[in-house]
Design a protein around this motif. Structure first.
Motif, short mmCIF file in Angstrom:
data_model
loop_
_atom_site.label_atom_id
_atom_site.label_comp_id
_atom_site.label_asym_id
_atom_site.label_seq_id
_atom_site.Cartn_x
_atom_site.Cartn_y
_atom_site.Cartn_z
N GLN A 139 0.82 -1.21 0.00
CA GLN A 139 0.00 0.00 0.00
C GLN A 139 0.85 1.26 0.00
O GLN A 139 0.43 2.30 -0.50
CB GLN A 139 -0.93 0.01 1.22
N ASP A 140 2.04 1.19 0.58
CA ASP A 140 2.88 2.36 0.71
C ASP A 140 3.83 2.51 -0.47
O ASP A 140 4.33 1.52 -1.02
CB ASP A 140 3.73 2.28 1.99
N TRP A 141 4.09 3.76 -0.84
CA TRP A 141 5.07 4.12 -1.85
C TRP A 141 6.02 5.15 -1.27
O TRP A 141 5.60 5.99 -0.46
CB TRP A 141 4.41 4.71 -3.09
N GLN A 142 7.27 5.10 -1.68
CA GLN A 142 8.25 6.10 -1.27
C GLN A 142 8.61 6.95 -2.47
O GLN A 142 8.96 6.42 -3.55
CB GLN A 142 9.51 5.42 -0.72
N ALA A 143 8.53 8.27 -2.33
CA ALA A 143 8.86 9.17 -3.43
C ALA A 143 10.32 9.02 -3.84
O ALA A 143 11.20 8.79 -3.00
CB ALA A 143 8.58 10.61 -3.04
N ILE A 144 10.58 9.13 -5.14
CA ILE A 144 11.94 9.10 -5.68
C ILE A 144 12.33 10.53 -6.04
O ILE A 144 11.74 11.14 -6.94
CB ILE A 144 12.04 8.19 -6.92
N ASP A 145 13.32 11.05 -5.34
CA ASP A 145 13.80 12.40 -5.62
C ASP A 145 14.88 12.41 -6.69
O ASP A 145 15.03 13.39 -7.43
CB ASP A 145 14.33 13.05 -4.34
N SER A 146 15.65 11.32 -6.76
CA SER A 146 16.73 11.23 -7.73
C SER A 146 16.93 9.77 -8.10
O SER A 146 16.79 8.89 -7.26
CB SER A 146 18.02 11.82 -7.15
N PHE A 147 17.24 9.53 -9.36
CA PHE A 147 17.42 8.17 -9.85
C PHE A 147 18.77 8.06 -10.54
O PHE A 147 18.88 7.83 -11.73
CB PHE A 147 16.27 7.82 -10.82
N ASN A 148 19.81 8.25 -9.73
CA ASN A 148 21.18 8.26 -10.24
C ASN A 148 22.10 7.45 -9.33
O ASN A 148 21.83 7.29 -8.14
CB ASN A 148 21.70 9.70 -10.33
N THR A 149 23.20 6.96 -9.89
CA THR A 149 24.21 6.24 -9.12
C THR A 149 24.69 7.10 -7.96
O THR A 149 24.81 8.31 -8.07
CB THR A 149 25.39 5.87 -10.03
N ASN A 150 24.97 6.42 -6.84
CA ASN A 150 25.49 7.06 -5.63
C ASN A 150 24.45 7.91 -4.90
O ASN A 150 24.79 8.72 -4.04
CB ASN A 150 26.73 7.91 -5.92
N ASP A 151 23.17 7.73 -5.23
CA ASP A 151 22.10 8.38 -4.47
C ASP A 151 21.57 7.43 -3.41
O ASP A 151 22.06 6.31 -3.25
CB ASP A 151 20.98 8.83 -5.41
#
Length: 294
Positions: A139-151
């Motif tokens: 039911q829960d989702w976590q927002a993605i602020d960045s989708f890059n290596t080393n994040d």
């Protein structure tokens, strides 16, 4: 955390990626399905398959997602596998020719791409959607602020467990999401090309044809691929009354052992409502009970 209503989720197409974790297809006995599917990069996933297409006239139009139960017909022998995965909600941009131009990752969650191992299935999708409540989504989702290596996503792991006859075991190998064979920008680029160009061939289907039929949806969910199984999980097909758990968690904030303890405590409460979130921040949990269709 972000939450969606069932009515909101019913409007979003769901797809899955085949072969994005090393050795999963061979463990699942599905290598032979992809013998004729050739990729320029031997590490590339084999393709994308549909799981749910809103209002589609085929079986794919049946809404299969559930946050607390998996239902299947156990009246005859059935090889039913849990598939522990991370899924991502994407915003989709199209160009002037109605081809996908960009995928924007918006949020992630825990996903159970539950599969019936049908040796004679013509398409992967036939193993994925067999009716209501046959697939798992937290039911829960976590927002993605960045989708890059080393994040921060680098710290995420996928863990999974099964409770059978009050005994808890690991089902899939605890796996960092950075070990997906294609992830971050490489995954985004591959998904754009695959969604635009994949044809109806072997176990795969014409994806752009589906997106066209759906009126070019501006959001889609893609499950990124199942982890390797433990020795138990590889042959431990699901049975009625099993309880199963999938966790996408931040390894800097909790551990597989802590999650296994948490899962054990939750499944020990026979009449407790199945939770959909779990201990600590940066962790999303999906716990389901396996039920036989009546």
């Amino acid at each position: 955390m972000i939450n969606f209503t069932t009515e909101q989720l019913k409007q979003i197409p769901v797809f899955g990626i085949a072969g994005n974790f090393a050795e999963h297809l061979s463990q699942a006995g599905e290598d032979a399905d992809f013998v004729k599917v050739k990729t320029a990069d031997p590490l590339a996933p084999k393709g994308i398959f549909p799981i749910y297409l809103p209002n589609h006239s085929s079986f794919l139009g049946v809404y299969p997602l559930s946050s607390n139960v998996i239902k299947a017909d156990f009246s005859s022998p059935i090889n039913l596998h849990m598939e522990p995965e991370m899924c991502v909600l994407f915003k989709v941009d199209y160009d002037a020719n109605q081809r996908i131009q960009t995928l924007h990752p918006q949020a992630f969650s825990a996903f159970n791409d539950c599969s019936i191992r049908k040796p004679n299935a013509k398409k992967i999708s036939e193993k994925k959607n067999w009716g209501l409540e046959c697939t798992g989504l937290a039911q829960d989702w976590q927002a993605i602020d960045s989708f890059n290596t080393n994040d921060s996503l680098d710290n995420l792991h996928i863990a999974s467990f099964i409770c059978r006859n009050q005994v808890v075991q690991t089902y899939g190998m605890d796996s960092p999401v950075r070990n997906y064979q294609y992830f971050y920008q490489k995954l985004l680029d591959w998904c754009v090309v695959t969604l635009n160009t994949q044809t109806d061939f072997g176990p795969l289907e014409n994806l752009m044809g589906y997106l066209t039929d759906l009126g070019f949806p501006t959001q889609i969910i893609i499950s990124l691929g199942a982890t390797r199984y433990t020795p138990f999980g590889e042959t431990g097909y699901l049975q009625p009354d099993d309880q199963i758990g999938i966790f996408v968690y931040d390894a800097n904030q909790t551990s597989e052992a802590a999650l296994m303890d948490y899962f054990s405590q939750q499944t020990a409460q026979k009449n407790a409502q199945q939770p959909n979130s779990c201990i600590g921040s940066g962790c999303i949990g999906l716990i389901q009970s396996v039920k036989a269709l009546s």
